[in-house]
Design a protein around this motif. Sequence first.
Motif, PDB file in Angstrom:
ATOM      1  N   TRP A   2       0.829  -1.216   0.000  1.00 21.07           N
ATOM      2  CA  TRP A   2       0.000   0.000   0.000  1.00 21.07           C
ATOM      3  C   TRP A   2       0.857   1.257   0.000  1.00 21.07           C
ATOM      4  O   TRP A   2       0.493   2.275  -0.598  1.00 21.07           O
ATOM      5  N   LEU A   3       2.003   1.179   0.672  1.00 24.05           N
ATOM      6  CA  LEU A   3       2.896   2.335   0.709  1.00 24.05           C
ATOM      7  C   LEU A   3       3.429   2.629  -0.693  1.00 24.05           C
ATOM      8  O   LEU A   3       3.402   3.774  -1.165  1.00 24.05           O
ATOM      9  N   ASN A   4       3.886   1.611  -1.379  1.00 23.95           N
ATOM     10  CA  ASN A   4       4.396   1.805  -2.744  1.00 23.95           C
ATOM     11  C   ASN A   4       3.285   2.222  -3.694  1.00 23.95           C
ATOM     12  O   ASN A   4       3.504   3.016  -4.610  1.00 23.95           O
ATOM     13  N   TRP A   5       2.111   1.683  -3.474  1.00 23.76           N
ATOM     14  CA  TRP A   5       0.939   2.076  -4.278  1.00 23.76           C
ATOM     15  C   TRP A   5       0.717   3.590  -4.140  1.00 23.76           C
ATOM     16  O   TRP A   5       0.444   4.283  -5.111  1.00 23.76           O
ATOM     17  N   GLN A   6       0.859   4.092  -2.920  1.00 23.29           N
ATOM     18  CA  GLN A   6       0.635   5.528  -2.728  1.00 23.29           C
ATOM     19  C   GLN A   6       1.763   6.355  -3.353  1.00 23.29           C
ATOM     20  O   GLN A   6       1.491   7.304  -4.088  1.00 23.29           O
ATOM     21  N   VAL A   7       3.034   5.994  -3.070  1.00 23.65           N
ATOM     22  CA  VAL A   7       4.111   6.881  -3.538  1.00 23.65           C
ATOM     23  C   VAL A   7       4.305   6.805  -5.048  1.00 23.65           C
ATOM     24  O   VAL A   7       4.744   7.774  -5.669  1.00 23.65           O
ATOM     25  N   ALA A   8       3.957   5.670  -5.646  1.00 27.06           N
ATOM     26  CA  ALA A   8       4.158   5.543  -7.095  1.00 27.06           C
ATOM     27  C   ALA A   8       2.879   5.755  -7.883  1.00 27.06           C
ATOM     28  O   ALA A   8       2.922   5.905  -9.105  1.00 27.06           O
ATOM     29  N   GLY A   9       1.726   5.766  -7.198  1.00 22.99           N
ATOM     30  CA  GLY A   9       0.447   5.847  -7.911  1.00 22.99           C
ATOM     31  C   GLY A   9      -0.372   7.056  -7.494  1.00 22.99           C
ATOM     32  O   GLY A   9      -0.408   8.075  -8.182  1.00 22.99           O
ATOM     33  N   LEU A  10      -1.021   6.941  -6.357  1.00 19.22           N
ATOM     34  CA  LEU A  10      -1.923   8.017  -5.924  1.00 19.22           C
ATOM     35  C   LEU A  10      -1.222   9.379  -5.870  1.00 19.22           C
ATOM     36  O   LEU A  10      -1.757  10.378  -6.362  1.00 19.22           O
ATOM     37  N   GLY A  11      -0.012   9.421  -5.266  1.00 16.42           N
ATOM     38  CA  GLY A  11       0.701  10.701  -5.110  1.00 16.42           C
ATOM     39  C   GLY A  11       0.948  11.379  -6.458  1.00 16.42           C
ATOM     40  O   GLY A  11       0.487  12.506  -6.693  1.00 16.42           O
ATOM     41  N   PRO A  12       1.676  10.713  -7.363  1.00 14.72           N
ATOM     42  CA  PRO A  12       1.958  11.354  -8.658  1.00 14.72           C
ATOM     43  C   PRO A  12       0.694  11.666  -9.474  1.00 14.72           C
ATOM     44  O   PRO A  12       0.617  12.725 -10.121  1.00 14.72           O
ATOM     45  N   MET A  13      -0.299  10.799  -9.446  1.00 18.79           N
ATOM     46  CA  MET A  13      -1.511  11.059 -10.252  1.00 18.79           C
ATOM     47  C   MET A  13      -2.292  12.248  -9.700  1.00 18.79           C
ATOM     48  O   MET A  13      -2.712  13.128 -10.450  1.00 18.79           O
ATOM     49  N   GLN A  14      -2.489  12.269  -8.376  1.00 25.04           N
ATOM     50  CA  GLN A  14      -3.215  13.393  -7.770  1.00 25.04           C
ATOM     51  C   GLN A  14      -2.401  14.680  -7.935  1.00 25.04           C
ATOM     52  O   GLN A  14      -2.971  15.761  -8.142  1.00 25.04           O
ATOM     53  N   GLY A  15      -1.078  14.569  -7.874  1.00 22.88           N
ATOM     54  CA  GLY A  15      -0.210  15.738  -8.087  1.00 22.88           C
ATOM     55  C   GLY A  15      -0.391  16.295  -9.496  1.00 22.88           C
ATOM     56  O   GLY A  15      -0.522  17.509  -9.689  1.00 22.88           O
ATOM     57  N   GLN A  16      -0.429  15.419 -10.488  1.00 22.37           N
ATOM     58  CA  GLN A  16      -0.643  15.874 -11.879  1.00 22.37           C
ATOM     59  C   GLN A  16      -2.051  16.442 -12.038  1.00 22.37           C
ATOM     60  O   GLN A  16      -2.255  17.424 -12.761  1.00 22.37           O
ATOM     61  N   ALA A  17      -3.010  15.823 -11.363  1.00 21.63           N
ATOM     62  CA  ALA A  17      -4.390  16.340 -11.426  1.00 21.63           C
ATOM     63  C   ALA A  17      -4.418  17.781 -10.909  1.00 21.63           C
ATOM     64  O   ALA A  17      -4.996  18.669 -11.536  1.00 21.63           O
ATOM     65  N   ASN A  18      -3.753  18.027  -9.757  1.00 23.37           N
ATOM     66  CA  ASN A  18      -3.707  19.385  -9.204  1.00 23.37           C
ATOM     67  C   ASN A  18      -3.079  20.344 -10.208  1.00 23.37           C
ATOM     68  O   ASN A  18      -3.541  21.468 -10.397  1.00 23.37           O
ATOM     69  N   HIS A  19      -2.017  19.884 -10.844  1.00 18.04           N
ATOM     70  CA  HIS A  19      -1.307  20.738 -11.797  1.00 18.04           C
ATOM     71  C   HIS A  19      -2.232  21.148 -12.946  1.00 18.04           C
ATOM     72  O   HIS A  19      -2.396  22.332 -13.239  1.00 18.04           O
ATOM     73  N   PHE A  20      -2.856  20.168 -13.590  1.00 16.93           N
ATOM     74  CA  PHE A  20      -3.697  20.501 -14.750  1.00 16.93           C
ATOM     75  C   PHE A  20      -4.969  21.242 -14.338  1.00 16.93           C
ATOM     76  O   PHE A  20      -5.517  22.029 -15.098  1.00 16.93           O
TER      77      PHE A  20
END
Length: 241
Positions: free
Chosen positions: A105-123
């Motif tokens: 779950w930790l890797n899922w967050q740092v490699a998945g949720l974090g970067p995707m939500q970060g890109q969502a915020n950006h766009f």
Amino acid sequence: MSTSPPHNDLTYFTFGTPNGLKPTIVLEELGLQYKVKTVDITKNTQKEEWFLAINPNGRIPALKDGDLRVFESGAIMLYLTDNYDKDHKLNYPHGSRDYYEVLSWLNWQVAGLGPMQGQANHFWAMTDADSEYGINRYVGETKRLFDVLESRLSKNDWLAGTKYTIADIASYSYVRVAPVLALELDTWPGINRWAKRINERPAVQKTQTIPEGTKSVEEITEMVRSMREKADVTRDGKRDS
Ligand SMILES: N[C@@H](CCC(=O)N[C@@H](CS)C(=O)NCC(=O)O)C(=O)O
């Protein structure tokens, strides 16, 4: 210092963002003594030579324990539980079945949720490029990942095993800022219950003002809303001209 960690000499380099929050919660939950050094990413301090010597990637957060450095939020959380959580308050014994569930779950967050939500915020708000495609792709992916969290949390209190761990802390730090993207947590009742439980923890409450000057979720949401408005105006102006 050539001895093995821990060195009981912690300095945490951070700013008031979701990635910065994750290790702060761990430090507070474990009741550790640590110094906080604010790295103001709005002034690009994270790209200065002294900080690149600690994190060559030039991003917060980073941790020093004596002369040992650790960068990347996931690595810092694991460093802290490996070295300062002998009672397994926030993780499971190394090598156990539940330990690997935490890692998953930790890797899922740092490699998945974090970067995707970060890109969502950006766009969503941080670019005046015509970003409808970017918004659809990354907000859509963030929602899909929230559905994955919901599939676990609708049937279980915690992500890994039967207790609150660093896996929950990592995802909570992003889920709490979902309102920035106009995502209503009520849409995911399991996540909503879980996030409220975490939010009520005294250690978590304490982290809301670390480092000094950290904005509340409401303030961040308002700031992003006004950035989005400005980006919309610039986008529309570009279209018209
Ligand atoms: N994968 C990294 C991501 C770190 C990251 O993206 N940090 C952001 C703040 S949340 C940052 O420092 N941004 C400034 C920049 O990109 O220069 C981690 O989990 O620590």
